[in-house]
Design a protein around this motif. Sequence first.
Motif, PDB file in Angstrom:
ATOM      1  N   GLU A 144       0.845  -1.197   0.000  1.00 48.81           N
ATOM      2  CA  GLU A 144       0.000   0.000   0.000  1.00 48.81           C
ATOM      3  C   GLU A 144       0.877   1.243   0.000  1.00 48.81           C
ATOM      4  O   GLU A 144       1.774   1.392   0.838  1.00 48.81           O
ATOM      5  N   HIS A 145       0.625   2.162  -0.949  1.00 48.61           N
ATOM      6  CA  HIS A 145       1.435   3.365  -1.066  1.00 48.61           C
ATOM      7  C   HIS A 145       1.151   4.333   0.079  1.00 48.61           C
ATOM      8  O   HIS A 145       0.032   4.387   0.606  1.00 48.61           O
ATOM      9  N   LEU A 146       2.165   5.121   0.427  1.00 49.14           N
ATOM     10  CA  LEU A 146       1.965   6.182   1.402  1.00 49.14           C
ATOM     11  C   LEU A 146       1.085   7.273   0.800  1.00 49.14           C
ATOM     12  O   LEU A 146       1.074   7.490  -0.413  1.00 49.14           O
ATOM     13  N   GLN A 154       7.200  20.102  -2.696  1.00 49.28           N
ATOM     14  CA  GLN A 154       7.868  19.515  -3.852  1.00 49.28           C
ATOM     15  C   GLN A 154       7.894  17.991  -3.776  1.00 49.28           C
ATOM     16  O   GLN A 154       7.580  17.304  -4.756  1.00 49.28           O
ATOM     17  N   PHE A 155       8.271  17.443  -2.621  1.00 49.83           N
ATOM     18  CA  PHE A 155       8.396  15.994  -2.506  1.00 49.83           C
ATOM     19  C   PHE A 155       7.032  15.312  -2.538  1.00 49.83           C
ATOM     20  O   PHE A 155       6.909  14.194  -3.050  1.00 49.83           O
ATOM     21  N   ALA A 156       6.016  15.953  -1.991  1.00 51.57           N
ATOM     22  CA  ALA A 156       4.679  15.369  -2.066  1.00 51.57           C
ATOM     23  C   ALA A 156       4.233  15.239  -3.519  1.00 51.57           C
ATOM     24  O   ALA A 156       3.686  14.210  -3.941  1.00 51.57           O
ATOM     25  N   ILE A 157       4.491  16.301  -4.311  1.00 55.20           N
ATOM     26  CA  ILE A 157       4.144  16.267  -5.739  1.00 55.20           C
ATOM     27  C   ILE A 157       5.002  15.244  -6.474  1.00 55.20           C
ATOM     28  O   ILE A 157       4.512  14.427  -7.266  1.00 55.20           O
ATOM     29  N   TYR A 158       6.314  15.271  -6.204  1.00 53.70           N
ATOM     30  CA  TYR A 158       7.254  14.387  -6.897  1.00 53.70           C
ATOM     31  C   TYR A 158       6.957  12.912  -6.625  1.00 53.70           C
ATOM     32  O   TYR A 158       6.942  12.086  -7.550  1.00 53.70           O
ATOM     33  N   GLU A 159       6.708  12.571  -5.362  1.00 55.84           N
ATOM     34  CA  GLU A 159       6.461  11.171  -5.018  1.00 55.84           C
ATOM     35  C   GLU A 159       5.183  10.662  -5.664  1.00 55.84           C
ATOM     36  O   GLU A 159       5.123   9.518  -6.131  1.00 55.84           O
ATOM     37  N   LYS A 160       4.151  11.487  -5.686  1.00 62.02           N
ATOM     38  CA  LYS A 160       2.911  11.076  -6.327  1.00 62.02           C
ATOM     39  C   LYS A 160       3.108  10.859  -7.818  1.00 62.02           C
ATOM     40  O   LYS A 160       2.606   9.884  -8.404  1.00 62.02           O
ATOM     41  N   GLY A 177       5.365   5.168 -12.307  1.00 66.40           N
ATOM     42  CA  GLY A 177       5.857   3.813 -12.097  1.00 66.40           C
ATOM     43  C   GLY A 177       4.798   2.765 -12.371  1.00 66.40           C
ATOM     44  O   GLY A 177       5.078   1.709 -12.952  1.00 66.40           O
ATOM     45  N   ASP A 178       3.563   3.049 -11.971  1.00 69.83           N
ATOM     46  CA  ASP A 178       2.464   2.115 -12.228  1.00 69.83           C
ATOM     47  C   ASP A 178       2.227   1.940 -13.728  1.00 69.83           C
ATOM     48  O   ASP A 178       1.844   0.860 -14.196  1.00 69.83           O
ATOM     49  N   LEU A 179       2.473   3.007 -14.504  1.00 73.90           N
ATOM     50  CA  LEU A 179       2.239   2.955 -15.945  1.00 73.90           C
ATOM     51  C   LEU A 179       3.312   2.174 -16.689  1.00 73.90           C
ATOM     52  O   LEU A 179       3.023   1.541 -17.711  1.00 73.90           O
ATOM     53  N   VAL A 180       4.552   2.232 -16.197  1.00 76.49           N
ATOM     54  CA  VAL A 180       5.656   1.607 -16.927  1.00 76.49           C
ATOM     55  C   VAL A 180       6.089   0.269 -16.337  1.00 76.49           C
ATOM     56  O   VAL A 180       7.068  -0.325 -16.790  1.00 76.49           O
ATOM     57  N   GLN A 188      11.721   0.918 -13.598  1.00 76.32           N
ATOM     58  CA  GLN A 188      11.686   1.094 -15.048  1.00 76.32           C
ATOM     59  C   GLN A 188      11.677   2.565 -15.464  1.00 76.32           C
ATOM     60  O   GLN A 188      11.673   2.870 -16.659  1.00 76.32           O
ATOM     61  N   LEU A 189      11.649   3.469 -14.506  1.00 73.00           N
ATOM     62  CA  LEU A 189      11.623   4.894 -14.844  1.00 73.00           C
ATOM     63  C   LEU A 189      12.932   5.306 -15.510  1.00 73.00           C
ATOM     64  O   LEU A 189      14.012   4.863 -15.122  1.00 73.00           O
TER      65      LEU A 189
END
Length: 324
Positions: free
Chosen positions: A114-116, A193-199, A205-208, A213-214
């Motif tokens: 489960e993601h944060l 910034q990190f909240a936006i970046y992590e999301k 990541g889910d897409l690739v 794989q990023l």
Amino acid sequence: MVRALPPIEGNKGPYLSPSLVESLAGFSAGVISCLTVHPLDLLKNRLQLNTATASRPGDSIRIFRHVIRDEGGLRALYRGLWPNLLGNSLGWGLYFLFYGNLKDTMQRRRNHGEHLSSLEFFSASILAGLLTGACTNPIWVVKTRMLERGANHPEAYKSMLGGMSHVYMTRGLKGLWAGFVPSTLGVAHGAVQFAIYEKMKHRRGDLVGGQAQLSNWDYIYMSGSSKLLAGAITYPYQPIRARMQQYDAAKKYRGLGDVLVKTWRDEGFLAFYKGWVGGFLLDSVIPNTIRVIPTTIVTFVVYENTKLFLPKLFVDEEMAHEED
């Protein structure tokens, strides 16, 4: 989060712990990003400390011309490099160390896989920023003062150690932590910034097929766009912090409230965005956006790649040693 690889069967050598990987990745990112864009950091600092005039077109070019002509040539553009290098490398190393461990602690309390949440990323970033700021603030005080004056100024600091000694002798411990209060307000910048970046990283990541794989292009656009959004929201703390850390701060201001009042009264609202939006597109883009975006991109690309490949490289070297 990419974890360090465990020791493989038959490999008796030590392995890199996740905390060490985070620290080394952050340290490497800080060093390389600092070396890349230090002259633009000097430019931003000079713009922020200009209280004599409102921003005008061409301010950035005039400052660069003055530094090169009157302060020692191209070498003068790297004035204050060592405290900036130390502050960035140590700051990013500590930040990612604290941030990674806080995320791990939160993740262990959630269900497997489960993601944060954005709030948890935001909280981890806030705490990591506060801890890092408390550790590195004296370095930033000296760095601000070294960037403020050229090396040929009679009162300019000759070295970082000399600068710290002077601050302590003239203002005590309070002087070494000058500007820490507005810096704590600026922690929100990193948190946003990190909240936006992590999301963005999780969704991409889910897409690739997973974050491993990023590509570097993914890190470039995610780090750049998250930095722009966070900067637009939280930038005003930076010129306020710089003014509280400059040489004559104790003579000019009585504290944070006095800085805010005098800046607003004497220079208006745009003074809080000096070095970001000086009122004109040219001086908006050059000093901050072109400085911040490459810095952020370099930092995150180096950090993510180091965090990913360092454990693999370490294990590969141990495997080769065992085969020999």
